[in-house]
Scaffold this motif. Structure first.
Motif, PDB file in Angstrom:
ATOM      1  N   GLN A 291      34.016  30.647  35.187  1.00  0.00           N
ATOM      2  CA  GLN A 291      35.756  30.955  35.723  1.00  0.00           C
ATOM      3  C   GLN A 291      35.390  32.164  36.669  1.00  0.00           C
ATOM      4  O   GLN A 291      36.218  32.532  37.298  1.00  0.00           O
ATOM      5  N   ILE A 295      38.778  31.536  40.316  1.00  0.00           N
ATOM      6  CA  ILE A 295      38.910  32.844  40.778  1.00  0.00           C
ATOM      7  C   ILE A 295      38.937  32.875  41.922  1.00  0.00           C
ATOM      8  O   ILE A 295      39.545  32.818  42.808  1.00  0.00           O
ATOM      9  N   GLU A 298      40.681  29.454  44.237  1.00  0.00           N
ATOM     10  CA  GLU A 298      41.686  30.133  44.103  1.00  0.00           C
ATOM     11  C   GLU A 298      42.610  30.726  44.675  1.00  0.00           C
ATOM     12  O   GLU A 298      43.106  30.447  45.529  1.00  0.00           O
ATOM     13  N   GLU A 299      41.682  32.026  45.077  1.00  0.00           N
ATOM     14  CA  GLU A 299      42.081  32.965  45.559  1.00  0.00           C
ATOM     15  C   GLU A 299      41.529  33.290  47.775  1.00  0.00           C
ATOM     16  O   GLU A 299      42.982  33.647  47.900  1.00  0.00           O
ATOM     17  N   ARG A 331      42.545  41.967  45.141  1.00  0.00           N
ATOM     18  CA  ARG A 331      43.254  40.814  43.949  1.00  0.00           C
ATOM     19  C   ARG A 331      42.097  40.083  43.262  1.00  0.00           C
ATOM     20  O   ARG A 331      42.303  39.968  42.383  1.00  0.00           O
ATOM     21  N   ILE A 332      40.849  39.748  43.547  1.00  0.00           N
ATOM     22  CA  ILE A 332      39.927  39.429  42.628  1.00  0.00           C
ATOM     23  C   ILE A 332      39.265  39.993  41.402  1.00  0.00           C
ATOM     24  O   ILE A 332      39.415  39.427  40.421  1.00  0.00           O
ATOM     25  N   GLN A 334      40.586  42.035  39.850  1.00  0.00           N
ATOM     26  CA  GLN A 334      41.833  42.470  38.954  1.00  0.00           C
ATOM     27  C   GLN A 334      41.724  40.904  38.414  1.00  0.00           C
ATOM     28  O   GLN A 334      42.019  41.434  37.306  1.00  0.00           O
ATOM     29  N   ARG A 335      41.874  40.344  39.293  1.00  0.00           N
ATOM     30  CA  ARG A 335      42.055  38.362  38.063  1.00  0.00           C
ATOM     31  C   ARG A 335      40.735  38.832  37.053  1.00  0.00           C
ATOM     32  O   ARG A 335      41.033  37.929  35.531  1.00  0.00           O
ATOM     33  N   VAL A 336      39.373  39.125  37.790  1.00  0.00           N
ATOM     34  CA  VAL A 336      38.935  38.705  36.523  1.00  0.00           C
ATOM     35  C   VAL A 336      38.752  39.649  36.150  1.00  0.00           C
ATOM     36  O   VAL A 336      38.395  39.104  34.510  1.00  0.00           O
ATOM     37  N   LYS A 338      41.452  40.930  34.831  1.00  0.00           N
ATOM     38  CA  LYS A 338      42.951  40.389  33.695  1.00  0.00           C
ATOM     39  C   LYS A 338      41.979  39.031  32.832  1.00  0.00           C
ATOM     40  O   LYS A 338      42.682  38.796  31.021  1.00  0.00           O
ATOM     41  N   GLU A 339      41.637  38.088  33.262  1.00  0.00           N
ATOM     42  CA  GLU A 339      41.646  36.654  32.950  1.00  0.00           C
ATOM     43  C   GLU A 339      39.752  36.326  32.069  1.00  0.00           C
ATOM     44  O   GLU A 339      40.370  35.599  31.695  1.00  0.00           O
ATOM     45  N   THR A 340      38.665  37.133  32.802  1.00  0.00           N
ATOM     46  CA  THR A 340      37.758  36.651  31.853  1.00  0.00           C
ATOM     47  C   THR A 340      37.548  37.785  30.799  1.00  0.00           C
ATOM     48  O   THR A 340      37.986  39.426  30.979  1.00  0.00           O
TER      49      THR A 340
END
Length: 382
Positions: A291, A295, A298-299, A331-332, A334-336, A338-340
């Motif tokens: 996961q 991310i 993609e970023e 950004r990475i 924050q996504r980690v 939020k999404e994992t």
């Protein structure tokens, strides 16, 4: 003045032309056999063995056609053998192509056996069916091969339906089948409508298979290229995350730094990863690694190169000078979060003149360690 046209006509439509074209076909088939044999030795995949057997049958059939060109006619037994070799070779070629892209299972062997048994049953019509279909001896001789010729059309259709969707190189394979269908259709029209005496159709019948065997050869060569690409890809990427491995990543950092490109390195480490493995199991750990890797990929997109440096550590080489590594890392992060189910600590370092590749990587690693020891789930710039 008329000798040249006669000579050309004899070359195109006479026995000499047939021998020449069949000999060229045999050369192409032998080249394909050599490549298949080499792949069989190195890869030990049953598909290449099937291909070699099929090509061997085709060589025998074309040698028989050379003999026919000189003798002028085949006995019923020789014609039957030639037809059977042609059908069996077609079956084996397509089985081989299927096996190159699919693992052979038990049900596949059952299907192969059924196909061969059906081929043998259809081939018997050469000796029996025509006797009750017609009563004229001349038609007997003409219609003997009809069952096998029609069966070959059925096999071509089945290959379009069953094999084509399940292999790679669909375009080449579709071209092969289309060319084979055209060649067999020309043969059928010439034999059953013109009694094999139409010179232009005979020439097309002899030359069209060239395209089929050339595409088959290119198909095998392309398979070699696919294998080499797969080997190269596996040598520079991590099996689990599909990110580049440490050796490749370090080499690219050296390349860019030596070229004085203003790059940056981002180091990331998954927080409390050992605890996650111990409490949730390695399956969950692998899932999280994939996961986070997704991310990162993609970023960064086209702005950087992502790698797995070891364990839960992942790295990014930011090669786009317009991309701010600190903003990208945030950004990475924050996504980690939020999404994992995990968070990451990240450090980034920009290259400066006279800075070595090792110092650049070490600086990013040191910044990440600082983020790790001062609260985790943060980005620190070195």
């Amino acid at each position: 003045m008329n000798s040249n046209p006669a000579s050309l006509s004899d070359t195109l439509y006479g026995p000499a032309g047939s021998v020449y074209l069949y000999s060229l076909l045999i050369v192409i088939i032998f080249m394909t056999m050599l490549v298949s044999f080499r792949l069989l030795v190195t890869r030990r995949k049953i598909g290449y063995l099937s291909m070699i057997i099929a090509l061997g049958l085709l060589v025998i059939q074309h040698i028989q056609m050379i003999v026919l060109a000189y003798s002028g006619a085949l006995s019923p037994g020789e014609e039957y053998t030639s037809l059977l070799l042609k059908v069996l070779a077609f079956v084996m070629v397509n089985i081989g192509i299927y096996q190159l892209y699919n693992a052979t299972k038990r049900r596949d062997f059952i299907l192969y056996g059924f196909t061969f048994a059906l081929t043998v049953c259809v081939s018997i019509t050469y000796w029996s069916a025509h006797r009750w279909l017609v009563g004229n001896e001349e038609l007997h001789t003409l219609l003997r091969p009809l069952g096998m010729d029609l069966f070959l059309f059925v096999l071509i259709f089945l290959c379009f339906m069953l094999v084509h969707p399940r292999i790679g190189q669909n375009g080449k394979y579709q071209t092969m089948l289309t060319v084979y269908f055209a060649a067999h259709a020309i043969h059928t029209v010439n034999v059953y409508l013109f009694d094999g005496k139409q010179g232009e159709l005979r020439l097309l019948e002899l030359t069209t298979p060239f395209l089929f065997y050339i595409v088959l050869f290119l198909f095998i060569v392309e398979r070699v290229i696919e294998i080499l690409q797969a080997i190269y890809t596996s040598s520079i990427t991590d099996d689990l995350t599909k990110l580049y491995n440490r050796k490749y990543f370090d080499a690219r950092v050296v390349q860019y730094v030596k070229s004085a490109v203003p790059v940056s390195v981002i180091f990331s480490d998954i927080d409390n990863f050992k605890k996650l493995n111990d409490t949730k199991g390695h399956h969950m750990g692998d899932k999280v690694l994939k996961q986070v890797a997704r991310i990162l990929t993609e970023e960064t997109d086209e702005s950087g190169i992502c790698g797995r440096y070891g364990g839960e550590e992942m790295v990014i080489l930011v090669k786009d000078p317009d991309t701010d590594p600190l903003e990208l890392a945030e950004r990475i992060r924050q996504r980690v979060e939020k999404e994992t189910v995990v968070t990451v600590s990240m450090g980034c370092k920009k290259w400066r003149r006279r800075m070595s590749p090792a110092s650049l990587i070490k600086g990013a690693d040191k910044a990440m360690y600082e983020a790790k020891t001062t609260g985790k789930n943060k980005v620190v710039q070195g």
